[in-house]
Enzyme design. Structure first.
Site, PDB file in Angstrom:
ATOM      1  N   ASP A   1      -0.357   8.527   9.696  1.00  0.00           N
ATOM      2  CA  ASP A   1       0.483   7.330   9.795  1.00  0.00           C
ATOM      3  C   ASP A   1      -0.371   6.286  10.504  1.00  0.00           C
ATOM      4  O   ASP A   1      -0.610   6.396  11.704  1.00  0.00           O
ATOM      5  CB  ASP A   1       1.747   7.654  10.611  1.00  0.00           C
ATOM      6  CG  ASP A   1       2.533   6.393  11.000  1.00  0.00           C
ATOM      7  OD1 ASP A   1       2.232   5.301  10.467  1.00  0.00           O
ATOM      8  OD2 ASP A   1       3.458   6.522  11.831  1.00  0.00           O
TER       9      ASP A   1
ATOM     10  N   LYS B   1      -3.095  -4.062  11.446  1.00  0.00           N
ATOM     11  CA  LYS B   1      -2.441  -3.797  10.160  1.00  0.00           C
ATOM     12  C   LYS B   1      -1.846  -5.071   9.557  1.00  0.00           C
ATOM     13  O   LYS B   1      -1.689  -5.174   8.345  1.00  0.00           O
ATOM     14  CB  LYS B   1      -1.343  -2.752  10.389  1.00  0.00           C
ATOM     15  CG  LYS B   1      -0.687  -2.213   9.129  1.00  0.00           C
ATOM     16  CD  LYS B   1       0.193  -1.047   9.497  1.00  0.00           C
ATOM     17  CE  LYS B   1       1.027  -0.544   8.343  1.00  0.00           C
ATOM     18  NZ  LYS B   1       1.789   0.652   8.724  1.00  0.00           N
TER      19      LYS B   1
ATOM     20  N   GLU C   1       5.736   4.623   3.369  1.00  0.00           N
ATOM     21  CA  GLU C   1       6.285   5.119   4.636  1.00  0.00           C
ATOM     22  C   GLU C   1       7.719   5.671   4.520  1.00  0.00           C
ATOM     23  O   GLU C   1       7.993   6.746   5.049  1.00  0.00           O
ATOM     24  CB  GLU C   1       6.198   4.024   5.708  1.00  0.00           C
ATOM     25  CG  GLU C   1       4.748   3.817   6.146  1.00  0.00           C
ATOM     26  CD  GLU C   1       4.510   2.529   6.914  1.00  0.00           C
ATOM     27  OE1 GLU C   1       5.485   1.839   7.247  1.00  0.00           O
ATOM     28  OE2 GLU C   1       3.336   2.219   7.168  1.00  0.00           O
TER      29      GLU C   1
ATOM     30  N   ASP D   1      13.620   1.596   9.494  1.00  0.00           N
ATOM     31  CA  ASP D   1      12.358   1.751  10.236  1.00  0.00           C
ATOM     32  C   ASP D   1      12.100   0.518  11.109  1.00  0.00           C
ATOM     33  O   ASP D   1      11.716  -0.535  10.612  1.00  0.00           O
ATOM     34  CB  ASP D   1      11.215   1.956   9.228  1.00  0.00           C
ATOM     35  CG  ASP D   1       9.862   2.176   9.925  1.00  0.00           C
ATOM     36  OD1 ASP D   1       9.782   2.024  11.154  1.00  0.00           O
ATOM     37  OD2 ASP D   1       8.896   2.509   9.226  1.00  0.00           O
TER      38      ASP D   1
END
Ligand code: AMP
Length: 596
Positions: free
Chosen positions: A10, A72, A163, A186
């Site tokens: 992850d 990211k 994800e 999330d």
């Protein structure tokens, strides 16, 4: 158990984690300090030294300008896409971004190298392959760049996994009944998304995903740091970077503590070298600050459910992912919104890495096989006549997938066609993002007679391949769209979707007008010519109607109004039916005469 070692990773905005299947069980691997979560932070020293994770974060108060976090946000993106970042951004020669003279892929690869090191020292063997997760809304360039980061870290990336799909695997949702639907909420440190998945025939599909790449626990830290400073009579904005970092770190600590207990004191002794803060805070204070923040996540939830064509009552489970879902107010709001208690059986900050590990185990042959499917976050298509977007693969299509369409030439004798590959939800090509531009050669032919088949294929990693075939010669042009260096302009997905909603009426009006204009431009000269050469074939009143209809089309074209133009073109089309039939009849008679 035999099988190949593949790591599950992850690679998160705030934190990252790595796992592997050991003795048939997926487990997350801890570093030398026993921690399974590594902050996605990288420090670059002046002399080229690199430190990753907590060590990098520890450098932040003293050296804030050389610690990179949330890289990211930049991966696979172009210079100018992102307005602000923790360190200055510079344009790269290929249109990408550099930070501290490194590409986002290079910075990400340092995090991946660290995870690889952790795994190898735990497992005491070399690891060379990995499954890496990305948000469901990541576009082609972002997925390809993530893959490159893996390669730079010495890892072959055998699968890029979405994800929410990873999270669903971790929660064991593959064991639910067939056709069950689940929502994955999330909320991490810097981003939020809500995905709706469906299990069918033993397969997961992402039905819809919506998110906000600027919404996460960091926002709450900032709100809390400001609040703490304000209560102590300090103007947060006037502080220097290093004092701000100190207060933000304390805010995060207090926020996490308030998830477990009702009260906590915000303590920052000499945070700027002079002043100190000591402010008692309650969970209710935090709840108040969090309210508008949580409300923003629920807006995305509503949109995703609408996209998926489902309602909360039709869901079989709701799972929470991301560290910020540990906040009781978040859990409560989610439970109220979905009308059910969320499944809390997994650690929310480990679920994605665990799911990636399960998938890695399946691919490596150490766990039972399971098929996974993702969806396209935005529509993909090509530009056609009049600058219109022609969608080949609609948004939210399950991948892998392929779709194709036949195109023709707009002008006689043309020897190549320019293919503009587009991504986005807008009706006009110019409002979408260009993923690639290339020329497809074909045999010159009269207008409208060349045949070029265009096929889009998206593989299981979400990477797009465009194939264009001249059906006369069978010659293929194949382009793989995987690099940000190909002219990719990838703004945040939700912004595109938002814009498409905002401009829906104008866009539709422009499409209607353009389509009607193209038709009018074809029809008017043909009608003029037919009236001149064969006008006597129809009665005078029909001829008058044709002329009136043609005049109306010309007026509507000049007025620029879509619906009147569409109506006028339809009227002209109808008015010329008899004339067209008469023309065909006469042509046939003449052909027969010639044969006799
Ligand atoms: P993630 O990106 O999933 O690793 O989540 C990181 C975010 O979760 C950060 O903003 C953390 O401050 C937040 N977080 C982690 N643990 C807690 C907690 N116990 N209470 C509130 N927020 C938390």
């Amino acid at each position: 158990m035999t099988g190949e070692l593949i790591l599950g990773i992850d690679l998160g905005t705030t934190n990252s984690a790595v796992g592997a299947v050991e003795s048939g069980f997926p487990i997350l691997l801890a570093d030398a300090d026993g921690r399974r979560i590594t902050p996605s932070a990288v420090w670059y020293g002046d002399a080229g030294q690199v430190e990753v994770g907590r060590k990098a974060l520890r450098r932040r108060p003293a050296d804030p300008g050389r610690v990179i976090t949330s890289v990211k946000r930049l991966i696979g993106r172009r210079y100018g896409d992102e307005e602000s970042f923790c360190v200055p951004m510079k344009p790269a020669p290929d249109g990408g971004i550099t930070v501290l003279d490194r590409s986002p892929e290079e910075v990400s690869s340092e995090i991946l190298k660290e995870l690889k090191r952790i795994a190898e020292s735990r497992l005491e063997r070399e690891a060379s392959k990995a499954v890496i997760t990305v948000p469901a809304y990541f576009n082609d360039a972002q997925r390809a760049a993530t893959k490159r980061a893996g390669e730079l870290a010495g890892l072959e990336v055998v699968r890029i996994l979405s994800e929410p799909t990873a999270a669903a695997l971790a929660y064991g949702l593959d064991k639910l009944e067939e056709r069950s639907r689940v929502a994955v909420y999330d909320l991490g440190g810097g981003t939020f998304d809500l995905s709706v998945l469906e299990m069918q025939d033993g397969v997961f599909q992402v039905l819809a995903t919506r998110g906000d790449t600027r919404l996460g626990g960091d926002d709450l830290d900032l709100a809390l740091a400001r609040h703490g400073a304000e209560r102590g009579g300090i103007d947060f904005d006037s502080l220097d970077d290093s004092a701000k970092v100190r207060l933000l770190e304390e805010a995060e600590r207090v926020k996490c503590a308030l998830s477990d207990r009702g009260e906590e004191t915000f303590r920052a002794p000499f945070f700027d070298g002079v002043h100190s803060l000591e402010v008692p805070l309650t969970a209710a204070d935090l709840g108040k600050l969090a309210k508008p923040w949580i409300a923003r996540t629920l807006t995305c939830c509503r949109q995703a459910l609408a996209d998926a064509g489902t309602e909360t009552s039709a869901l079989d489970a709701v799972i929470l992912v991301g560290g910020s879902t540990r906040i009781p107010a978040v859990r409560q709001a989610v439970a109220e919104f979905f009308g059910r208690e969320p499944d809390l059986s997994q650690h929310p900050d480990e679920a994605i890495a665990l799911g990636a590990t399960i998938q890695a185990g399946v691919l490596g042959g150490t766990l039972r096989k399971m098929v996974l499917l993702d969806v396209t976050p935005l529509s993909l298509g090509v530009e056609t006549f009049g600058g219109l977007m022609n969608v080949l693969i609609p948004r939210n299509t399950t991948i892998p997938c392929k779709a194709g369409e036949m195109f023709t030439n707009a002008a006689a004798g043309q020897a190549s066609m320019r293919l503009r590959v587009l991504q986005g939800e807008r009706e006009m090509a110019r409002d979408n993002w260009e993923l690639g531009l290339f020329d497809v050669p074909f045999e010159p032919a009269p207008k409208g007679q060349a045949r070029v088949g265009v096929q889009f294929r998206i593989d299981e990693n979400g990477i797009l391949e465009v194939l264009a075939r001249d059906t006369t010669t069978g010659r293929d042009t194949v382009v793989e769209i995987r690099s940000a260096a190909i002219d990719v302009d990838d703004e945040a997905v939700e912004r595109m979707v938002g814009e498409s909603v905002e401009h829906a009426f104008d866009d539709m009006a422009e499409r209607i007008f353009t389509e009607a204009r193209l038709k009018a431009e074809e029809l008017l000269p043909a009608v003029d010519q037919a009236l001149a050469t064969a006008g006597e074939l129809v009665p005078a009143d029909e001829r008058a109607e044709i002329e009136a209809a043609a005049a109306e089309v010309r007026k509507a074209l000049a007025d620029g109004q879509p619906n009147p133009l569409k109506a006028a073109v339809q009227r002209l089309d109808k008015a010329t039916e008899a004339l067209a039939a008469a023309l065909v009849e006469r042509a046939m008679e003449q052909a027969l005469e010639r044969r006799m």
